[in-house]
Design an enzyme around this catalytic site. Structure first.
Site, PDB file in Angstrom:
ATOM      1  CG  HIS A  41      -4.297   8.386   5.907  1.00 47.33           C
ATOM      2  ND1 HIS A  41      -3.814   7.119   6.203  1.00 47.33           N
ATOM      3  CD2 HIS A  41      -4.448   8.422   4.567  1.00 47.33           C
ATOM      4  CE1 HIS A  41      -3.687   6.438   5.091  1.00 47.33           C
ATOM      5  NE2 HIS A  41      -4.064   7.189   4.069  1.00 47.33           N
ATOM      6  CG  HIS A 128     -12.209   6.674   1.533  1.00 48.13           C
ATOM      7  ND1 HIS A 128     -11.800   7.193   0.324  1.00 48.13           N
ATOM      8  CD2 HIS A 128     -11.331   5.681   1.812  1.00 48.13           C
ATOM      9  CE1 HIS A 128     -10.752   6.519  -0.118  1.00 48.13           C
ATOM     10  NE2 HIS A 128     -10.438   5.602   0.762  1.00 48.13           N
TER      11      HIS A 128
HETATM   12  P1  2AM Z   1      -7.002   4.599   0.791  1.00 47.44           P
HETATM   13  O1  2AM Z   1      -6.627   3.463   1.655  1.00 47.44           O
HETATM   14  O2  2AM Z   1      -7.508   5.749   1.565  1.00 47.44           O
HETATM   15  O3  2AM Z   1      -7.886   4.248  -0.326  1.00 47.44           O
HETATM   16  C1  2AM Z   1      -1.298   5.288   1.458  1.00 47.44           C
HETATM   17  O4  2AM Z   1      -0.792   4.111   0.913  1.00 47.44           O
HETATM   18  C2  2AM Z   1      -2.666   5.582   0.944  1.00 47.44           C
HETATM   19  O5  2AM Z   1      -2.633   5.826  -0.448  1.00 47.44           O
HETATM   20  C3  2AM Z   1      -3.619   4.431   1.154  1.00 47.44           C
HETATM   21  O6  2AM Z   1      -4.302   4.651   2.363  1.00 47.44           O
HETATM   22  C4  2AM Z   1      -4.499   4.448  -0.045  1.00 47.44           C
HETATM   23  O7  2AM Z   1      -5.671   5.161   0.192  1.00 47.44           O
HETATM   24  C5  2AM Z   1      -3.784   5.300  -1.062  1.00 47.44           C
HETATM   25  N1  2AM Z   1      -3.482   4.574  -2.283  1.00 47.44           N
HETATM   26  C6  2AM Z   1      -4.062   4.802  -3.488  1.00 47.44           C
HETATM   27  N2  2AM Z   1      -3.526   4.025  -4.415  1.00 47.44           N
HETATM   28  C7  2AM Z   1      -2.599   3.251  -3.804  1.00 47.44           C
HETATM   29  C8  2AM Z   1      -1.721   2.224  -4.236  1.00 47.44           C
HETATM   30  N3  2AM Z   1      -1.661   1.827  -5.520  1.00 47.44           N
HETATM   31  N4  2AM Z   1      -0.936   1.638  -3.340  1.00 47.44           N
HETATM   32  C9  2AM Z   1      -0.994   2.015  -2.033  1.00 47.44           C
HETATM   33  N5  2AM Z   1      -1.779   2.968  -1.567  1.00 47.44           N
HETATM   34  C10 2AM Z   1      -2.581   3.598  -2.435  1.00 47.44           C
END
Ligand code: 2AM
Length: 187
Positions: A41, A128
């Site tokens: 996603h 991204h």
């Molecule tokens: P990313 O992987 O696209 O960078 C769901 O957990 C989504 O929230 C993850 O895919 C992550 O995005 C984003 N996210 C941002 N901060 C986070 C955090 N502290 N813990 C978990 N997920 C985070």
């Protein structure tokens, strides 16, 4: 509930990205947690733990924002890593091209969340799709440049409020609500 706002990707796009992950996996070897195909996603905003009674306010804000924001056309034509390919912690598919619709949507969401009492994120999100997370950051530059990047542009027509449940096997995502962008019919 652990929640985040995201843009869900169509099945065929996730399948194509999973193919890219499989090719990268042969280069990167062990110590890498791959995002499973169904979970791929584009994150807009991670919210963290939110009390269930706050879901309505989030949905109201998202409805209002989605009505006035355009669909997001996102190019996925590049592989990269955060913080850098030489010290990769997160491997992603994305683009270098600016995406004004994503920027506008993320900005509107951030403003609404700040008004609801969430702490403002210091940095604007970069569009991204996370493909993998490395347990220990390492140089992935050669691996990234050896795999042909996905070459596609996707049109994303709705914003999703997603629930994430952490499991030893990996996170389980459940879409709670979808909000059609640009006032068009949602999925
Ligand atoms: P990313 O992987 O696209 O960078 C769901 O957990 C989504 O929230 C993850 O895919 C992550 O995005 C984003 N996210 C941002 N901060 C986070 C955090 N502290 N813990 C978990 N997920 C985070």
């Amino acid at each position: 509930m652990r929640l985040f706002f995201c843009l869900e990707l169509p099945e065929d796009v996730r399948a194509k990205l999973a193919g890219v992950s499989a090719r990268l996996a042969t280069r990167l070897g062990t110590g890498v947690r791959w995002v499973v195909q169904e979970n791929l996603h584009v994150t807009l905003r991670f919210l963290g733990e939110v009390a269930p009674e706050h879901q309505d306010a989030l949905a109201e804000a998202a409805t209002r924002i989605a009505e006035s924001e355009a669909r997001v056309r996102l190019a996925l034509d590049r592989l990269g890593a955060f913080p850098t390919p030489r010290r990769a912690r997160v491997v992603w598919a994305g683009s270098e091209a600016p995406c004004p619709a994503f920027k506008s949507l993320a900005g509107a969401l951030e403003d609404a969340l700040t008004a609801l009492g969430f702490e403002r994120e210091a940095r604007a999100p970069v569009p991204h799709v996370t493909l993998a997370r490395l347990r220990i950051p390492r140089d992935a530059a050669a691996a990234l440049s050896s795999v042909r990047p996905p070459a596609m542009t996707v049109e994303l027509a709705s914003l999703t409020l997603m629930r994430s449940e952490l499991d030893p096997q990996g996170p389980r995502y459940t879409p709670l609500e979808r909000f059609a962008l640009g006032g068009e019919d949602g999925v």
